[in-house]
Structures are given as C-alpha cells and as structure tokens.
Design an enzyme around this catalytic site. Structure first.
Site, PDB file in Angstrom:
ATOM      1  N   HIS A   1     -42.244  -9.922   4.292  1.00 39.05           N
ATOM      2  CA  HIS A   1     -43.067  -8.798   3.847  1.00 39.05           C
ATOM      3  C   HIS A   1     -44.209  -8.551   4.826  1.00 39.05           C
ATOM      4  CE1 HIS A   1     -40.999 -10.447   0.351  1.00 39.05           C
ATOM      5  NE2 HIS A   1     -41.103  -9.257  -0.210  1.00 39.05           N
TER       6      HIS A   1
ATOM      7  N   HIS B   1     -42.978  -2.654   2.915  1.00 40.19           N
ATOM      8  CA  HIS B   1     -43.321  -3.691   1.929  1.00 40.19           C
ATOM      9  C   HIS B   1     -42.574  -4.995   2.192  1.00 40.19           C
ATOM     10  CE1 HIS B   1     -43.693  -5.829  -1.914  1.00 40.19           C
ATOM     11  NE2 HIS B   1     -42.399  -6.038  -1.770  1.00 40.19           N
TER      12      HIS B   1
ATOM     13  N   GLU C   1     -51.446 -16.260 -24.867  1.00 39.40           N
ATOM     14  CA  GLU C   1     -50.662 -17.444 -24.508  1.00 39.40           C
ATOM     15  C   GLU C   1     -50.350 -17.494 -23.016  1.00 39.40           C
ATOM     16  OE1 GLU C   1     -49.696 -15.224 -26.821  1.00 39.40           O
ATOM     17  OE2 GLU C   1     -50.077 -16.287 -28.706  1.00 39.40           O
TER      18      GLU C   1
ATOM     19  N   HIS D   1     -41.133 -16.870 -36.480  1.00 36.02           N
ATOM     20  CA  HIS D   1     -42.021 -17.973 -36.136  1.00 36.02           C
ATOM     21  C   HIS D   1     -41.275 -19.302 -35.963  1.00 36.02           C
ATOM     22  CE1 HIS D   1     -45.043 -15.079 -36.985  1.00 36.02           C
ATOM     23  NE2 HIS D   1     -46.039 -15.936 -36.976  1.00 36.02           N
TER      24      HIS D   1
HETATM   25  C1  LIG Z   1     -43.224 -10.965 -11.887  1.00 39.52           C
HETATM   26  C2  LIG Z   1     -42.644 -10.327 -10.668  1.00 39.52           C
HETATM   27  N1  LIG Z   1     -41.922  -9.205 -10.802  1.00 39.52           N
HETATM   28  C3  LIG Z   1     -41.355  -8.630  -9.726  1.00 39.52           C
HETATM   29  C4  LIG Z   1     -41.505  -9.183  -8.498  1.00 39.52           C
HETATM   30  C5  LIG Z   1     -40.808  -8.559  -7.289  1.00 39.52           C
HETATM   31  N2  LIG Z   1     -41.827  -7.926  -6.444  1.00 39.52           N
HETATM   32  C6  LIG Z   1     -42.330  -8.530  -5.377  1.00 39.52           C
HETATM   33  S1  LIG Z   1     -43.512  -7.646  -4.616  1.00 39.52           S
HETATM   34  C7  LIG Z   1     -43.313  -6.373  -5.713  1.00 39.52           C
HETATM   35  C8  LIG Z   1     -44.139  -5.135  -5.604  1.00 39.52           C
HETATM   36  C9  LIG Z   1     -45.544  -5.485  -5.536  1.00 39.52           C
HETATM   37  O1  LIG Z   1     -46.323  -4.395  -5.247  1.00 39.52           O
HETATM   38  P1  LIG Z   1     -47.751  -4.694  -4.676  1.00 39.52           P
HETATM   39  O2  LIG Z   1     -48.363  -5.808  -5.372  1.00 39.52           O
HETATM   40  O3  LIG Z   1     -48.492  -3.413  -4.681  1.00 39.52           O
HETATM   41  O4  LIG Z   1     -47.463  -5.174  -3.217  1.00 39.52           O
HETATM   42  P2  LIG Z   1     -47.409  -4.325  -1.872  1.00 39.52           P
HETATM   43  O5  LIG Z   1     -46.121  -3.576  -1.885  1.00 39.52           O
HETATM   44  O6  LIG Z   1     -48.586  -3.431  -1.887  1.00 39.52           O
HETATM   45  O7  LIG Z   1     -47.429  -5.356  -0.836  1.00 39.52           O
HETATM   46  C10 LIG Z   1     -42.356  -6.679  -6.655  1.00 39.52           C
HETATM   47  C11 LIG Z   1     -41.962  -5.783  -7.747  1.00 39.52           C
HETATM   48  C12 LIG Z   1     -42.264 -10.348  -8.400  1.00 39.52           C
HETATM   49  N3  LIG Z   1     -42.457 -10.970  -7.244  1.00 39.52           N
HETATM   50  N4  LIG Z   1     -42.850 -10.878  -9.484  1.00 39.52           N
END
Ligand SMILES: Cc1ncc(C[n+]2csc(CCOP(=O)(O)OP(=O)(O)O)c2C)c(N)n1
Ligand SMILES: [Mg+2]
Length: 678
Positions: free
Chosen positions: A50, A281, A428, A490
């Site tokens: 990334h 990204h 939680e 529950h």
């Molecule tokens: C809980 C979770 N859901 C989905 C992902 C997959 N994922 C990784 S980065 C991302 C997008 C994140 O967007 P952002 O935080 O704005 O990062 P940017 O593209 O700006 O680097 C997703 C959906 C993940 N890592 N964790």
C-alpha cells in the site's frame, strides 16, 4: 487556494499536488520524501502493498517522529517512551521507513527490501513481535485506535500510582478514513473523551479515499464533529503544510482533552496521474508511475538508496530522546518504588501469590461452598485484588452480573486515575481493544467482564490479542442456557466451540469454586495470550475435596475414579460436571461404576502428553456433557462417544426447565451410559 474541505477528486488533488511540488523543496519535504521513496520501492519490489497512505502521511509522520515523538531508537522498549500506533496498518511501509530512517536496529535496508516476504520484520501489516518498536499488530481497521485508548488508560493508571517522574508519555495514533468508519471508533472515541485522555493524540489521514473510491460514495459524516461530540479537541490542517502541522502538534500537546488532528492529505502524493485516487491505495504504482513520482518529488536516487545528507538528520532525530531516556533512568535508579515498578513492567507476578492462593484454596476445600462460578470468581478476586496491585478490572456495564468489582477497587474517572476499575460502558468491542492496549502497555494485568454471548461483540479484539499473545483476562459470565429466563439471545451455544477453535486462547470453564480459583491462577500465569473465564450464573456444589496443586492446569483430570473397572467415562465441563457426579452416584447404586472427568480447559488438556490423556480418557465408552454445541468434542469422545448438549439455540424459561427441555439431565447421562451396553 480553495478551502480544504473543497478538495476532492483526482483533478483537484492533482492541481493541489502540482502547486505543492512546484514550490522549492524544503528540508522537511526532502526528509519526508525518503519515506515516500522507500514505500514506492518496497511495494514495487514486493509487487504488493500500500504505497498511497505512506506517501500521503509522510509529511505529518516525519514531523512527528523528527520533532515530537518521545523515543530513543537505541532502546525501543524504554518504558516511558511515547507509544506510536499505526492504526491504518495497511500503510505499514510508513512505519518501517520511519524505523529504518531513525536508525532502529533490525530494520536495515535489507529488511526493507524483503518487505512482505516470509520471516521479514517488514511484514505486510505491522506485526507485534516482529520488531520491538512495533507496539502492536494492526491491519483490522479501527483496532489500533481503540487499542491506543487502552495504552492511554494504562499510562494514566500507572502515572497515578508511580508518579509523573516515572510515567509521563503520550500515545500517538495514525488512523485513516477506514478506522473512523468502523464502529469500534465510536466506542473507543466516546470512552477516551469521557475519561479525558488528553495524552492520546490521533492524526487522522483525512484523504477522502478508501478502497472503493472517494469516501463520498459511502459516508457524509464529519468525524471531527463526531469526536468533538465525544469531548475531544479537534483541528483540521493541511497535511502537507509543515508550518500548520507543527503548530497543530504543539497545540495538541497542551490539550486537556484527547486530540484529533485531521490532516488533509493527498493519498499517494507525488504519483503523477494516480495521486488522490483509490488506485494508489493498495497496489504497486508500476514502473512509469513510480519513476514519475520520484521525478515529481525531486528524488533522483537509485531504488532503496537514501543519501547520507538525508540519513544524517533522520539519525539525529532517532537519537533525540537519548538524553530524556538517560535522565529518566537516573530518576528510576533512585525512585522509592523502583523495585515494584520494575516488577510490574516486566510482567512478573509478585512473590507470595502462590502461597496466598493455596491458603485460600485450602479454605475452599474445608468450606465447600455452593456458589455460582461467577460468585466464586468474585471471591477469588477478593483475594487477588489486594495481593496483585497490577490487576485492573472492569466491565461493559454488567458489573453487578459479572461480579468483577470487589472491595478496594475504585472506578477511574477523568479526574482520578488512582483506581483499579474501569466502567467501560456498553462497549464490549471497545473494552476488548482497551484490554489489549492495557496489557500491551505493560505494568498492568487487565480483566474485563461481559456476558459470554456478547463475546461476539468483542471477538476481533480477542482474536488480535491472541495473535499478539497478550495477557488479557475475559470474565465471561452467564455461560449457557443455565442463565435461564433471558432466553436465546443471551444464551451462548456455539461460543465455547468457536473460541476453542481460535489459536492461542485458553477457554476455561470451571466446575466449582475450587476450579474457578484455579482458572484465575492459570489465567494470571498465561502471559502469552488471552484467557477466557467462562462462568455460570447458577450455583453449583463444591466438587473437589482436595486443594493441592492446580488440577485444572492439566486441562482435564479424573475428578472421581470408578470404583473398580470403568464401565464408562463421563467427561463434562462447568456446571455439567455436577450432573455427571450425580449420575455417577446413581449408577453406582445400581452397580455400574463410572469415572467422571472434569475438563475445564481443552487447550491445556491437548498440550498434555498422550499417556496422561489416555489415562484420563480411559478405554471405556465415553459420554461428553456440556450445555453447548458439541462441535469439537469428537476429539475427546472418539467415533463411539455420545455427546449430551445443545443442537440449536436455547429458549426462555427457568434454568432447570431448560435443562430438562433440552435433555441435559442426569437421566440422559444414565441412559447414555446404559446405551453403551454396560
Ligand atoms: C476491519 C477491516 N475491514 C476491511 C479491511 C480492508 N481494508 C484495508 S484498507 C481499507 C480501506 C481503508 O481506507 P483508509 O483508511 O481511508 O485508507 P487509505 O485508502 O486512505 O489508505 C480496507 C477496506 C481491513 N483492513 N480491516
Ligand atoms: Mg483514506
């Protein structure tokens, strides 16, 4: 210049980028560009990763690490360092580049070249244990931010106990749009605001881009307003304006509230055509785009090459905290609480704990109290809380049900952290992450309570705790249909099986007060992962006569041997062990002799040598009893065993009626034994 809020979309981003990069490169920018270049090269070489986030946040992060973060690269484990959490863990190259440039051992250029390869400390996402300066594993979005709240709580608790001269540091977080979209950000933000954790500072990578495209396709909230509503101090700055960033970082450190600084950034800053798009990204830029980015940034150097004039100020920054660390070491050396501070920070249990517990267990053996195991847990805590100053509790709004609070524990408030208890509220997931953060920080052993069924609401945090191997203790009461009238919403059914399937978790379901005390002892010694204490609402008789050693520590043991040759072995856990014992007695009156095995912890039993396991399980037919789904029991029962338990969801009724209704009874056990032709 257009207002910051107006900047969106690729064209606007490219126009803004052109203007930014047209200006003569400052030293600040040149140093930040080293991060960008390393991120580009590492991702190109790995052909995955990334680059966008490190390129976007390089300016803010480099200023933080060069001028504000309190650390000494020579000793990344210095106890009073600031903690830095990369919540947007996909931007891992940002962290690796920072560690490399600041001269941290173990993150040389060879390691950076092996980004994302097997056994490289520069793993796809930051992994705790891969490098001492990686404070935690991140990647599941939002977890870092919420765990940071635990780090910040731990700092406050320890500062209240040991004083500012030993404990006085901040927790810094970089979080992205994704972290803030996650629900856990709500729980964590609200808790931090309530507790006025002013030494928690979040830099929000406000780039309006996530994987699917511009964030406007899925969100229209203003996270700053949301966090302001939680009681945070907030500010929005141009994330590429060093003067504005510097002012914001100085301002943040004077705040009386937790801080969120939204850094308006361009994802992939420098990439000639892809900057400001989701295209940067999570994929390598590709040859031409990578070349173009380096040209635009004014970075003429070969891949993985950082010139000395760039390394030098970075290395200086890495050593900037050396003086502060030395001064701190001197303060520690003459501190009146030095020994205790060193003990708790090293995670060592106090001397005398074993004796305290064995005296208490002897008392239990003599008194044979009939108690719900949640009550037995509270009684154990009454012994443990005075004996273990590092033990800090809490509950997600179920204190009176989880029985997690005992005498001598005050609840922490924004004004008073001389406390041993956190009222987490109905949060939680936030609690689970905070427990991880408290444990990771060091100096404290955290436990937190909720109903076992709501472990589902904290599962991602427990999983991350298991992956990192942190000592958290989960007090999960109301462990089965035995909770009765509250009904199937529950009543946990599949939860035992599902946590038994999770690596590196101890699932402990004790049968009586003695085993509950043993379970606490096991959990406290289980420094390498979470322990789940799965406890009953309803009372159980005392089953154990003896108190020597810790029988539960073998996971399963023969609680009552057959008088003579075993006709069958009944294996049970928790509240069902007493049913098994009752069946054993009735059968004995009929001349059928069976053994009862109590199996409070499958994981520990699985670790025993095969001879022990075979001796415990025996050769006779096996009957398993547990008021839960039978998934996973096959491995103890074998192909011919009989399982008595649940096959679907529970129901609302008094507990005894439910046990009858679902056929988890003494009569069913007896029938199962007889069905084996004994
Ligand atoms: C809980 C979770 N859901 C989905 C992902 C997959 N994922 C990784 S980065 C991302 C997008 C994140 O967007 P952002 O935080 O704005 O990062 P940017 O593209 O700006 O680097 C997703 C959906 C993940 N890592 N964790
Ligand atoms: Mg984003």
């Amino acid at each position: 210049m257009a207002s910051l809020a107006d900047i969106s979309g690729n064209e606007a981003a490219l126009a803004r980028q052109a203007k930014l990069l047209a200006a003569p490169a400052t030293q600040d920018r040149a140093l930040a560009n080293a991060i960008r270049a390393l991120a580009i090269d590492a991702v190109e070489t790995a052909k995955s990763g990334h680059p966008g986030m490190p390129m976007g946040m390089a300016d803010a992060a480099s200023l933080l690490w060069r001028k504000h973060l309190r650390y000494d690269a020579a000793d990344p484990l210095w106890w009073d360092r600031d903690r830095f959490i990369l919540s947007a863990g996909h931007g891992s190259m940002l962290l690796y580049a920072l560690l490399h440039l600041t001269g941290h051992e173990g993150m040389g250029i060879e390691e950076i070249k092996k980004f994302r390869q097997l056994h490289s400390p520069a793993a796809g996402h930051p992994e705790y244990h891969e490098h001492p300066a990686i404070e935690m594993t991140t990647g599941p979005l939002g977890q870092g931010l919420a765990t940071a709240v635990g780090f910040a709580i731990a700092e406050r608790l320890l500062a209240a106990k040991f004083g500012k001269s030993l404990v006085d540091h901040r927790t810094w977080v970089i979080a992205g749009d994704g972290c803030l979209m996650e629900g856990i950000s709500h729980e964590a933000g609200a808790l931090a605001g309530h507790l006025k954790l002013n030494k928690l500072i979040v830099l929000f990578d406000d780039n309006n881009i996530s994987i699917d495209g511009g964030t406007e396709i899925s969100t229209s909230e203003d996270p700053l307003k949301r966090f302001a509503g939680y009681g945070w101090a907030t500010k929005r700055v141009d994330g590429h304006d060093f003067t504005a960033l510097q002012a914001a970082l100085v301002w943040a450190q004077k705040s009386a509230k937790p801080v969120m600084i939204a850094c308006k950034t361009i994802i992939g800053l420098g990439a000639p055509t892809k900057a400001g798009t989701a295209g940067v990204h999570g994929a390598a830029l590709g040859g031409a785009e990578a070349e173009g980015a380096k040209a635009a940034l004014g970075w003429p150097h070969l891949p993985f090459t950082v010139p000395d004039e760039i390394y030098a100020p970075w290395r200086e920054a890495g050593a900037r905290g050396a003086g502060a660390r030395r001064a701190w070491l001197k303060r520690l050396a003459k501190h009146s609480q030095r020994a205790e501070f060193e003990r708790v920070m090293a995670g060592k249990l106090p001397e005398g704990l074993a004796e305290t517990l064995s005296a208490y267990k002897a008392q239990l053996a003599a008194q044979k109290p009939k108690l719900a195991t949640r009550q037995a847990s509270q009684k154990a805590l009454e012994v443990l809380i005075p004996a273990l100053p590092e033990l800090v509790g809490g509950s997600a709004d179920l204190t009176g049900s989880n029985l997690t609070l005992v005498k001598g524990m005050a609840g922490a408030t924004a004004d008073n952290f001389a406390a041993r208890y956190i009222y987490y509220g109905v949060r939680e997931h936030g609690m689970g992450a905070a427990l991880n953060g408290i444990a990771l920080h060091g100096g404290l052993i955290p436990y937190g309570g909720t109903f076992f069924v709501f472990s589902d609401y904290m599962r991602p945090a427990i999983r991350l705790g298991a992956l990192m191997g942190v000592r958290t203790i989960h007090v999960h009461t109301h462990d089965s249909i035995g909770l009765g009238e509250d009904g199937p919403t529950h009543q946990p059914i599949e939860h035992l099986a599902s946590f038994r399937a999770m690596p590196n978790v101890l699932v402990l379901r004790p049968a009586d007060a003695m085993e509950t005390t043993e379970a606490w002892e096991i959990a406290l010694h289980n420094a390498g992962g979470p322990s789940l204490l799965v406890l009953s609402r309803q009372a159980v008789p005392a089953l154990r006569q003896d108190s020597n050693g810790n029988k539960s520590a073998r996971g399963a043991y023969v609680l009552a041997e057959a008088n003579g040759k075993r006709a069958a072995t009944i294996i049970a856990t928790g509240t069902e062990v007493s049913l098994a014992m009752a069946a054993r007695e009735t059968l004995a009156a009929e001349g059928i002799e069976v053994a009862v095995v109590s199996a409070p912890c499958f994981e520990l039993f699985a670790r025993q040598d095969p001879d022990y396991r075979e001796a415990v399980l025996g050769q006779a037919p096996r009957i398993g009893v547990e008021a839960a789904i039978g998934f996973g029991w096959e491995r103890w029962l074998g192909p011919d065993g009989v399982f008595i338990g649940m096959t679907g969801f529970g129901a609302s009724a008094p507990a005894e009626r439910l046990y009858e209704h679902f056929g988890i009874t003494e009569a069913a056990i007896i029938a199962a034994v007889k069905s084996k032709g004994v």
